[in-house]
Motif scaffolding. Structure first.
Motif, PDB file in Angstrom:
ATOM      1  N   ARG A 134      87.240  24.696  50.116  1.00 26.20           N
ATOM      2  CA  ARG A 134      88.327  26.340  50.502  1.00 26.20           C
ATOM      3  C   ARG A 134      86.947  27.370  49.520  1.00 26.20           C
ATOM      4  O   ARG A 134      86.859  27.863  49.129  1.00 26.20           O
ATOM      5  N   ARG A 155      85.257  34.483  57.775  1.00 23.68           N
ATOM      6  CA  ARG A 155      85.987  34.091  59.519  1.00 23.68           C
ATOM      7  C   ARG A 155      84.905  33.167  60.325  1.00 23.68           C
ATOM      8  O   ARG A 155      85.904  32.454  60.724  1.00 23.68           O
ATOM      9  N   GLN A 156      84.313  33.805  60.841  1.00 23.92           N
ATOM     10  CA  GLN A 156      83.805  33.878  62.066  1.00 23.92           C
ATOM     11  C   GLN A 156      82.984  32.472  61.682  1.00 23.92           C
ATOM     12  O   GLN A 156      82.035  32.620  62.557  1.00 23.92           O
ATOM     13  N   ARG A 158      83.129  29.872  59.268  1.00 30.29           N
ATOM     14  CA  ARG A 158      83.509  28.826  58.746  1.00 30.29           C
ATOM     15  C   ARG A 158      85.223  28.644  58.901  1.00 30.29           C
ATOM     16  O   ARG A 158      85.734  29.933  58.882  1.00 30.29           O
ATOM     17  N   LYS A 159      86.390  27.606  58.465  1.00 28.76           N
ATOM     18  CA  LYS A 159      87.727  27.544  58.301  1.00 28.76           C
ATOM     19  C   LYS A 159      87.853  27.754  56.645  1.00 28.76           C
ATOM     20  O   LYS A 159      87.090  27.755  56.034  1.00 28.76           O
ATOM     21  N   ASP A 160      89.275  27.556  56.923  1.00 28.08           N
ATOM     22  CA  ASP A 160      89.610  27.434  55.466  1.00 28.08           C
ATOM     23  C   ASP A 160      89.553  28.625  54.021  1.00 28.08           C
ATOM     24  O   ASP A 160      88.486  28.410  53.023  1.00 28.08           O
ATOM     25  N   ARG A 266      80.637  27.142  65.305  1.00 22.52           N
ATOM     26  CA  ARG A 266      82.487  28.401  65.318  1.00 22.52           C
ATOM     27  C   ARG A 266      82.662  29.402  65.786  1.00 22.52           C
ATOM     28  O   ARG A 266      83.830  29.159  66.994  1.00 22.52           O
TER      29      ARG A 266
END
Length: 282
Positions: A134, A155-156, A158-160, A266
């Motif tokens: 994270r 955020r474009q 990866r997550k967390d 993603r």
């Protein structure tokens, strides 16, 4: 024979370019600093065309690929900056309109940004963000705009990814950090106490600290595992958000190059969601 400038090459071949390629060419002419640092995908996103269109422009202009085109952009951009700096007459500030003085100062800051960056530190920062479970971004007060830009960009990809509020952070956000987490903090004068408190709390959670700051010896810079600086070689009293965003662009480009497969997946998922929701006009 004198080497042609990129502007000259674009002018010669402009009539034969496709409408999308013309949009990219005009963007590069107006924003050489961004063209020198951003990926083909990022340029395409800003212009409103596909990454493929940006790459095809490079071939249409006679280059072997986008990397060759970008090298030419960088070369012409640096030459232009050097010429402008050499043409500046010492002591003329009072005779120059305030807006021109500000732009001249920003040019100096951007010109000094790349030489002061340590490539090893940049790649360490890139790999840390890619491998993190994270990413928490601490941007409090006047640095919030830069922090939000990084948050939105990551955020474009990866997550967390999480972001503090402009007023501070919540303990509940910090307690979920692990030894595999990365905390990115922005720290510029006047240095906020909350930022150093956040750094210490995150270190207690064994998270890695990446500081975006003006000097290695700033409070956050000294406490960080990795410190990337924007104004180490200058004596300006005002801190430039342009240099901060340029540094973040470099960081994002590095992540894009090292984690391309996961990022593409993603972004395909996001584009499908955007299309289903009819989020954009075009």
């Amino acid at each position: 024979m004198e080497e042609k400038t990129l502007f000259h090459i674009i002018k010669e071949r402009f009539p034969s370019l496709s409408p999308g390629q013309k949009k990219v060419a005009e963007f590069i002419k107006r924003h050489m600093d961004e063209g020198a640092l951003q990926t083909a995908y990022q340029i395409g996103q800003k212009v409103g065309v596909s990454e493929t269109t940006v790459i095809r422009l490079a071939y249409a202009l006679g280059f072997g690929g986008f990397s060759d085109l970008q090298e030419k952009i960088r070369k012409d951009w640096l030459f232009k900056q050097q010429a402008e700096n050499e043409g500046t007459v010492a002591g003329k500030d009072r005779d120059v309109p305030i807006f021109e003085r500000i732009i001249d100062r920003e040019r100096v800051l951007l010109d000094q940004l790349l030489p002061q960056l340590n490539p090893d530190d940049l790649w360490k920062a890139v790999e840390s963000i890619i491998e993190a479970d994270r990413v928490y971004i601490g941007s409090i007060g006047s640095t919030y705009a830069a922090g939000y830009w990084l948050y939105y960009s990551l955020r474009q990809m990866r997550k967390d990814v999480f972001l503090s509020s402009p007023n501070g952070y919540l303990p509940e956000e910090i307690c979920e950090l692990t030894g595999k987490s990365v905390v990115v903090v922005f720290s510029y004068p006047r240095y906020r106490r909350e930022v150093l408190k956040l750094v210490n709390l995150a270190k207690n959670q064994h998270a890695k600290i990446l500081a975006i700051t003006n000097r290695q010896l700033s409070p956050a810079g000294q406490a960080a595992d990795i410190a990337l600086t924007t104004e180490e070689q200058t004596d300006f009293s005002h801190n430039s958000i342009a240099s901060v965003i340029s540094l973040l662009e470099v960081l994002i480009a590095g992540i894009q190059s090292r984690d391309e497969e996961r990022i593409n997946l993603r972004q395909q998922q996001l584009e499908q969601l955007y299309a289903n929701q009819e989020l954009f006009l075009e």
